[in-house]
Design an enzyme around this catalytic site. Sequence first.
Site, mmCIF file in Angstrom:
data_model
loop_
_atom_site.group_PDB
_atom_site.id
_atom_site.type_symbol
_atom_site.label_atom_id
_atom_site.label_comp_id
_atom_site.label_asym_id
_atom_site.label_seq_id
_atom_site.Cartn_x
_atom_site.Cartn_y
_atom_site.Cartn_z
ATOM 1 C CE LYS A 35 -3.657 0.168 2.660
ATOM 2 N NZ LYS A 35 -4.512 0.297 3.882
ATOM 3 C CD GLU A 151 -14.847 8.629 10.281
ATOM 4 O OE1 GLU A 151 -15.326 9.387 9.410
ATOM 5 O OE2 GLU A 151 -15.258 7.487 10.511
ATOM 6 C CG LEU A 153 -14.178 11.845 7.034
ATOM 7 C CD1 LEU A 153 -12.819 11.299 6.605
ATOM 8 C CD2 LEU A 153 -14.273 13.332 6.741
ATOM 9 C CG LEU A 253 -36.107 11.469 6.109
ATOM 10 C CD1 LEU A 253 -37.048 12.653 6.324
ATOM 11 C CD2 LEU A 253 -36.559 10.289 6.966
ATOM 12 C CG HIS A 254 -33.151 9.940 -0.097
ATOM 13 N ND1 HIS A 254 -33.982 10.764 -0.820
ATOM 14 C CD2 HIS A 254 -32.177 10.736 0.403
ATOM 15 C CE1 HIS A 254 -33.522 12.005 -0.775
ATOM 16 N NE2 HIS A 254 -32.432 12.017 -0.035
ATOM 17 C CB CYS A 263 -19.809 4.077 9.330
ATOM 18 S SG CYS A 263 -18.226 4.819 8.875
ATOM 19 C CE LYS A 266 -16.173 0.443 11.656
ATOM 20 N NZ LYS A 266 -16.120 1.211 12.916
ATOM 21 C CE LYS A 328 -22.316 7.315 0.183
ATOM 22 N NZ LYS A 328 -22.050 8.312 1.253
#
EC number: 1.1.1.22
Length: 437
Positions: A35, A151, A153, A253-254, A263, A266, A328
């Site tokens: 990485k 965070e 984000l 609210l979709h 996130c 967990k 998403k």
Amino acid sequence: MRITMIGSGYVGLVSGACLSDFGHDVCCVDKDQAKIDALNDGRMPIYEPGLDQLVAANVQAGRLTFTTDLAAAVAGADAVFIAVGTPSRRGDGHADLSYVYGATREIAAAVTGPTVVVTKSTVPVGTGDEVERILREERPDMDVAVVSNPEFLREGAAIGDFKRPDRIVIGTDDERARAVMRAIYRPLYLNESPILFTGRRTSELIKYAANAFLATKITFINEIADLCEAVGADVQDVSRGIGLDNRIGRKFLHAGPGYGGSCFPKDTLALLKTAEDFESPIQIVDAVVKVNDARKRKMGRKVLHALEQDGDGEVRGKTVALLGLTFKPNTDDMRDAPAIAIAQALADAGVTVRAHDPEGMDAARRIMPDLDYVTDPYEAARGADAVVIVTEWDAYRALDLKRLKDVLARPVLIDLRNIYRRTDVEGSGFTYAAIGR
């Protein structure tokens, strides 16, 4: 300020790049040599819009570096951020803090002077206390303060969220640590981003409470969508009607196939375990987790029902084009994505799944190797009995419906994100199924 970021994953890399863009000298550390080599070559380990340009600009300016040498990076740093993973621990749902505590011990061995250690990772209440205990036990000679700085984000919009935050939460009672954190975030303070100073435990809980509340909003509107289908109402109008109330707000609210990602799944589980440990159960969040898990499976059944309704009533042997795999748009993150449960339900029913995603197919292949992956949404639809939109990527918002109909075996469009108007789709000769409409 000289800043060290331990962990070069999603949170660490975005945070480090943004802090360097503020003018700080930032060194990102990771144990994964491949990485670090990739980052030094300008190759990003994740997909996040604008991140590659931001990293390149700050590397070129000499403010951002990458290394596997934690000791060298920590020595002389004004602040050391811990941004390692805290995945759900197998078997019990608790956050796995082994990476946090491992990093803490390495930091303790490497500090050379007064340092502020900042937990950026999402951690349960009391983790900062244990981090401080470890540091003081292993280095009683050093002046080290421990701060919580969660965070907030959103994947796909992380750079904007970091540079234009709704708030900056800093948990510490140490005045020197407060001064260091103010200096780090001074560019945002000048732009009038609110900084909330709290106790460390309060800061840790704010992160979990925020994510649990957002997950609750998503799950709430999904259940309202089911009711809309039962009574003949339109969930999009319901969402607008309640979202215009300032006490409620429009965001999250979709209606859709359920939440996923790195996130919410967990963090809701970790919050429930914390509540259980302190004998203070949170029944609303418990219900949210159960309903969301069930919803993903329910979406698979919804697709199968649409296949049964349009045709001979048999689903085995049919083919479905699955458009969108990531949880998403604007990310390559497949963690807890609804597409996983949907694809599994279809495969279990004997349906062939042909899949496309603009960025997530490499990650999806590691989880679902048996799917048929194609590089174009129309190729995915060729000869298929239905098209299912699972993730609302921009690339799917303006599909050529005539072309899509021409390549399909049956003109069936199942829109699990409500991105099309029923009149447009049905006017093009499709059978259309949506959520809560």
